[in-house]
Design a protein around this motif. Structure first.
Motif, PDB file in Angstrom:
ATOM      1  N   GLY A   1       0.839  -1.210  -0.194  1.00 56.03           N
ATOM      2  CA  GLY A   1       0.114   0.275  -0.311  1.00 56.03           C
ATOM      3  C   GLY A   1       0.867   1.183   0.383  1.00 56.03           C
ATOM      4  N   GLY A   2       2.277   1.363  -0.051  1.00 59.53           N
ATOM      5  CA  GLY A   2       2.489   2.180   0.255  1.00 59.53           C
ATOM      6  C   GLY A   2       2.590   3.493  -1.500  1.00 59.53           C
ATOM      7  N   GLY A   3       3.214   4.403  -1.593  1.00 53.37           N
ATOM      8  CA  GLY A   3       3.009   4.893  -2.429  1.00 53.37           C
ATOM      9  C   GLY A   3       3.587   6.783  -2.764  1.00 53.37           C
ATOM     10  N   LEU A   4       3.551   6.708  -3.696  1.00 56.22           N
ATOM     11  CA  LEU A   4       4.015   8.415  -4.050  1.00 56.22           C
ATOM     12  C   LEU A   4       2.257   8.710  -4.043  1.00 56.22           C
ATOM     13  CD1 LEU A   4       5.409  11.181  -4.304  1.00 56.22           C
ATOM     14  CD2 LEU A   4       5.419  10.089  -6.059  1.00 56.22           C
ATOM     15  N   VAL A   5       2.028  10.519  -3.235  1.00 55.56           N
ATOM     16  CA  VAL A   5       1.160  10.646  -3.052  1.00 55.56           C
ATOM     17  C   VAL A   5       1.294  12.297  -2.873  1.00 55.56           C
ATOM     18  CG1 VAL A   5       1.040  10.804  -0.675  1.00 55.56           C
ATOM     19  CG2 VAL A   5      -1.400  10.387  -2.413  1.00 55.56           C
ATOM     20  N   GLN A   6       0.780  12.635  -2.790  1.00 55.30           N
ATOM     21  CA  GLN A   6       1.028  14.544  -3.244  1.00 55.30           C
ATOM     22  C   GLN A   6       0.095  14.483  -1.587  1.00 55.30           C
ATOM     23  OE1 GLN A   6      -1.452  16.868  -6.115  1.00 55.30           O
ATOM     24  NE2 GLN A   6       0.932  16.965  -7.193  1.00 55.30           N
ATOM     25  N   ALA A   7       1.008  16.159  -1.385  1.00 51.87           N
ATOM     26  CA  ALA A   7      -0.521  16.954   0.045  1.00 51.87           C
ATOM     27  C   ALA A   7      -0.844  16.568   0.556  1.00 51.87           C
ATOM     28  CB  ALA A   7       0.877  17.985   1.133  1.00 51.87           C
ATOM     29  N   GLY A   8      -1.873  16.469   1.342  1.00 51.08           N
ATOM     30  CA  GLY A   8      -3.059  16.735   1.442  1.00 51.08           C
ATOM     31  C   GLY A   8      -4.472  15.137   1.032  1.00 51.08           C
ATOM     32  N   GLY A   9      -3.318  14.291   0.392  1.00 54.47           N
ATOM     33  CA  GLY A   9      -3.724  12.902   0.341  1.00 54.47           C
ATOM     34  C   GLY A   9      -3.739  11.607   0.638  1.00 54.47           C
ATOM     35  N   SER A  10      -4.640  10.863   0.453  1.00 54.48           N
ATOM     36  CA  SER A  10      -3.955   9.331   1.405  1.00 54.48           C
ATOM     37  C   SER A  10      -3.779   7.982   0.822  1.00 54.48           C
ATOM     38  CB  SER A  10      -5.506   8.813   1.271  1.00 54.48           C
ATOM     39  OG  SER A  10      -6.737  10.410   1.569  1.00 54.48           O
ATOM     40  N   LEU A  11      -3.551   7.293   1.319  1.00 53.06           N
ATOM     41  CA  LEU A  11      -3.146   6.090   1.362  1.00 53.06           C
ATOM     42  C   LEU A  11      -3.839   5.358   2.740  1.00 53.06           C
ATOM     43  CD1 LEU A  11       1.151   6.728   0.323  1.00 53.06           C
ATOM     44  CD2 LEU A  11      -1.282   5.565  -0.833  1.00 53.06           C
ATOM     45  N   ARG A  12      -3.748   3.827   2.015  1.00 51.75           N
ATOM     46  CA  ARG A  12      -4.069   2.635   2.929  1.00 51.75           C
ATOM     47  C   ARG A  12      -3.232   1.510   2.808  1.00 51.75           C
ATOM     48  NH1 ARG A  12      -9.165  -1.473   3.227  1.00 51.75           N
ATOM     49  NH2 ARG A  12      -8.970  -1.441   5.042  1.00 51.75           N
ATOM     50  N   LEU A  13      -2.363   1.559   4.512  1.00 55.59           N
ATOM     51  CA  LEU A  13      -1.271   0.457   3.988  1.00 55.59           C
ATOM     52  C   LEU A  13      -2.329  -0.550   4.880  1.00 55.59           C
ATOM     53  CD1 LEU A  13       2.056   2.546   6.198  1.00 55.59           C
ATOM     54  CD2 LEU A  13       1.429   2.064   2.740  1.00 55.59           C
ATOM     55  N   SER A  14      -1.558  -1.913   4.535  1.00 53.04           N
ATOM     56  CA  SER A  14      -1.989  -2.909   4.733  1.00 53.04           C
ATOM     57  C   SER A  14      -0.689  -4.034   4.727  1.00 53.04           C
ATOM     58  CB  SER A  14      -2.656  -4.028   3.895  1.00 53.04           C
ATOM     59  OG  SER A  14      -3.894  -3.098   3.121  1.00 53.04           O
ATOM     60  N   CYS A  15      -1.331  -5.323   6.196  1.00 50.72           N
ATOM     61  CA  CYS A  15      -0.189  -5.511   6.284  1.00 50.72           C
ATOM     62  C   CYS A  15      -0.505  -6.840   7.032  1.00 50.72           C
ATOM     63  CB  CYS A  15       0.987  -5.168   7.948  1.00 50.72           C
ATOM     64  SG  CYS A  15       1.945  -6.323   8.957  1.00 50.72           S
TER      65      CYS A  15
ATOM     66  N   ASN B   1      -4.559   9.833   6.118  1.00 49.56           N
ATOM     67  CA  ASN B   1      -5.524  10.856   5.122  1.00 49.56           C
ATOM     68  C   ASN B   1      -4.394  12.664   5.564  1.00 49.56           C
ATOM     69  OD1 ASN B   1      -7.344   9.182   4.912  1.00 49.56           O
ATOM     70  ND2 ASN B   1      -8.594   9.696   6.433  1.00 49.56           N
ATOM     71  N   ASN B   2      -4.686  13.417   4.852  1.00 47.64           N
ATOM     72  CA  ASN B   2      -4.111  14.982   4.943  1.00 47.64           C
ATOM     73  C   ASN B   2      -2.967  14.330   4.860  1.00 47.64           C
ATOM     74  OD1 ASN B   2      -3.877  17.276   5.161  1.00 47.64           O
ATOM     75  ND2 ASN B   2      -4.457  17.368   7.369  1.00 47.64           N
ATOM     76  N   LEU B   3      -1.980  13.477   4.408  1.00 47.56           N
ATOM     77  CA  LEU B   3      -0.795  12.764   4.692  1.00 47.56           C
ATOM     78  C   LEU B   3      -0.002  14.351   4.087  1.00 47.56           C
ATOM     79  CD1 LEU B   3      -0.409  10.346   2.167  1.00 47.56           C
ATOM     80  CD2 LEU B   3       0.191  10.239   4.915  1.00 47.56           C
ATOM     81  N   LYS B   4       1.333  14.580   5.062  1.00 41.51           N
ATOM     82  CA  LYS B   4       2.008  15.697   4.737  1.00 41.51           C
ATOM     83  C   LYS B   4       3.844  15.344   4.561  1.00 41.51           C
ATOM     84  CE  LYS B   4       0.257  17.606   9.109  1.00 41.51           C
ATOM     85  NZ  LYS B   4      -0.512  18.546  10.486  1.00 41.51           N
ATOM     86  N   PRO B   5       3.664  16.217   4.236  1.00 42.64           N
ATOM     87  CA  PRO B   5       5.591  15.824   3.481  1.00 42.64           C
ATOM     88  C   PRO B   5       5.839  14.613   5.137  1.00 42.64           C
ATOM     89  CG  PRO B   5       5.317  17.829   2.349  1.00 42.64           C
ATOM     90  CD  PRO B   5       4.142  17.710   3.044  1.00 42.64           C
ATOM     91  N   GLU B   6       6.017  15.697   5.718  1.00 40.80           N
ATOM     92  CA  GLU B   6       7.020  15.484   7.320  1.00 40.80           C
ATOM     93  C   GLU B   6       6.430  13.648   7.342  1.00 40.80           C
ATOM     94  OE1 GLU B   6       5.623  18.102   6.278  1.00 40.80           O
ATOM     95  OE2 GLU B   6       4.195  18.170   9.160  1.00 40.80           O
TER      96      GLU B   6
END
Length: 125
Positions: free
Chosen positions: A8-22, A83-88
């Motif tokens: 589920g990792g990847g590249l996204v713009q700030a403010g975007g969302s990702l979902r990780l699974s394990c 959600n609301n991902l930030k560069p940090e």
């Protein structure tokens, strides 16, 4: 004979969302808790969120209100909705599990330091 498989990792713009699974793959006898950690170069691995088998979650202050951890006990799987991902938030994210599994020979192996291979999350500004 047991492994944690992340996706589920990847590249996204700030403010975007990702979902990780394990997913914990193997002869799982007991799954006590799972967690997500992250690490950037030169820094220690830090806890992002954790969840017990009973569903109690815990979050780092930096992600509260933006990330949600959830689990599916039947699938021995944990998810991290970001959600609301930030560069940090850019880091390699690692899954951790506190569980007991059985070897092919039937020997139970218990531990808290089972780790996945890591998945890169990159947030661009």
């Amino acid at each position: 004979q047991m492994k944690l498989v992340e996706s589920g990792g990847g590249l996204v713009q700030a403010g975007g969302s990702l979902r990780l699974s394990c997913a914990a793959i193997g002869r799982i006898l007991n799954l006590w808790a799972m967690a997500w950690y992250r690490q950037t170069p030169g820094k220690q691995r830090e806890l992002v969120a954790s969840i017990t088998s009973g569903g109690r979650g815990n979050y780092a202050d930096s992600v509260k209100g933006r990330f949600t951890i959830s689990g599916d006990n039947a699938k021995n799987t944990v998810y991290l909705q970001m959600n609301n991902l930030k560069p940090e938030d850019t880091a390699v994210y690692y899954c951790n599990a506190d569980l007991t599994y059985s070897t092919e020979e039937g020997t139970p192996i218990a531990g808290k330091d089972f780790w996945g291979q890591g998945t890169q999350v990159t947030v661009s500004s």
